[in-house]
Design a protein around this motif. Sequence first.
Motif, PDB file in Angstrom:
ATOM      1  N   ARG A  40      92.411 -44.479 -28.178  1.00  0.00           N
ATOM      2  CA  ARG A  40      93.658 -43.380 -27.711  1.00  0.00           C
ATOM      3  C   ARG A  40      94.482 -44.438 -26.546  1.00  0.00           C
ATOM      4  O   ARG A  40      94.957 -43.339 -26.629  1.00  0.00           O
ATOM      5  N   GLY A  41      94.100 -45.002 -25.678  1.00  0.00           N
ATOM      6  CA  GLY A  41      95.122 -45.415 -24.225  1.00  0.00           C
ATOM      7  C   GLY A  41      95.763 -45.997 -25.125  1.00  0.00           C
ATOM      8  O   GLY A  41      97.358 -45.567 -24.777  1.00  0.00           O
ATOM      9  N   ALA A  43      97.626 -45.325 -28.119  1.00  0.00           N
ATOM     10  CA  ALA A  43      98.476 -44.163 -28.712  1.00  0.00           C
ATOM     11  C   ALA A  43      99.203 -43.234 -27.591  1.00  0.00           C
ATOM     12  O   ALA A  43      99.789 -42.740 -27.544  1.00  0.00           O
ATOM     13  N   ASP A  44      98.532 -42.967 -26.619  1.00  0.00           N
ATOM     14  CA  ASP A  44      98.944 -42.200 -25.787  1.00  0.00           C
ATOM     15  C   ASP A  44     100.091 -42.645 -24.874  1.00  0.00           C
ATOM     16  O   ASP A  44     100.866 -42.437 -25.174  1.00  0.00           O
ATOM     17  N   ASP A  45     100.204 -44.355 -24.742  1.00  0.00           N
ATOM     18  CA  ASP A  45     101.461 -45.159 -24.330  1.00  0.00           C
ATOM     19  C   ASP A  45     101.961 -44.515 -25.436  1.00  0.00           C
ATOM     20  O   ASP A  45     103.381 -45.230 -25.365  1.00  0.00           O
ATOM     21  N   GLY A  47     102.784 -43.139 -27.972  1.00  0.00           N
ATOM     22  CA  GLY A  47     103.273 -41.496 -28.490  1.00  0.00           C
ATOM     23  C   GLY A  47     102.959 -41.582 -29.791  1.00  0.00           C
ATOM     24  O   GLY A  47     104.016 -40.540 -30.372  1.00  0.00           O
ATOM     25  N   ALA A  50      96.659 -40.927 -32.362  1.00  0.00           N
ATOM     26  CA  ALA A  50      95.136 -41.518 -31.939  1.00  0.00           C
ATOM     27  C   ALA A  50      94.561 -42.261 -34.175  1.00  0.00           C
ATOM     28  O   ALA A  50      94.063 -43.181 -34.064  1.00  0.00           O
TER      29      ALA A  50
END
Length: 124
Positions: A40-41, A43-45, A47, A50
Amino acid sequence: MKLTIDPASPVAPYEQLRARIAALASSGDLPVGHRLPTVRGLADDLGLAANTVAKAYRALEGDGVVETRGRHGTFVAAAGDAAARQAAAAAQAYAQHVRRLGLDREEAQAAVRDALRAAYDPAD
């Protein structure tokens, strides 16, 4: 660890991520035992979804580049040894297969040279 994904690339994002992490691990820039970001981390970084990062991590684990330790996270494995073992096993399987097909040594080696040229020098 600085990773980027090129959205204009014809290469799928998960494959870009897989290839980049594998290259960093192979070069030693990501040392054995280095803990990777959570799915998740990362994926967020980046864009990304997940599932895209999870797919890259699964492919890396299948290649022996990383290992997942349950709730403790995903870590860079001793990829060199795993890669060498997998390459040797693939070469052995290839040699046995082409011999059963009736190819002689020169024909088998020519097929390997052509395949390696296509994989490593696609512009040729």
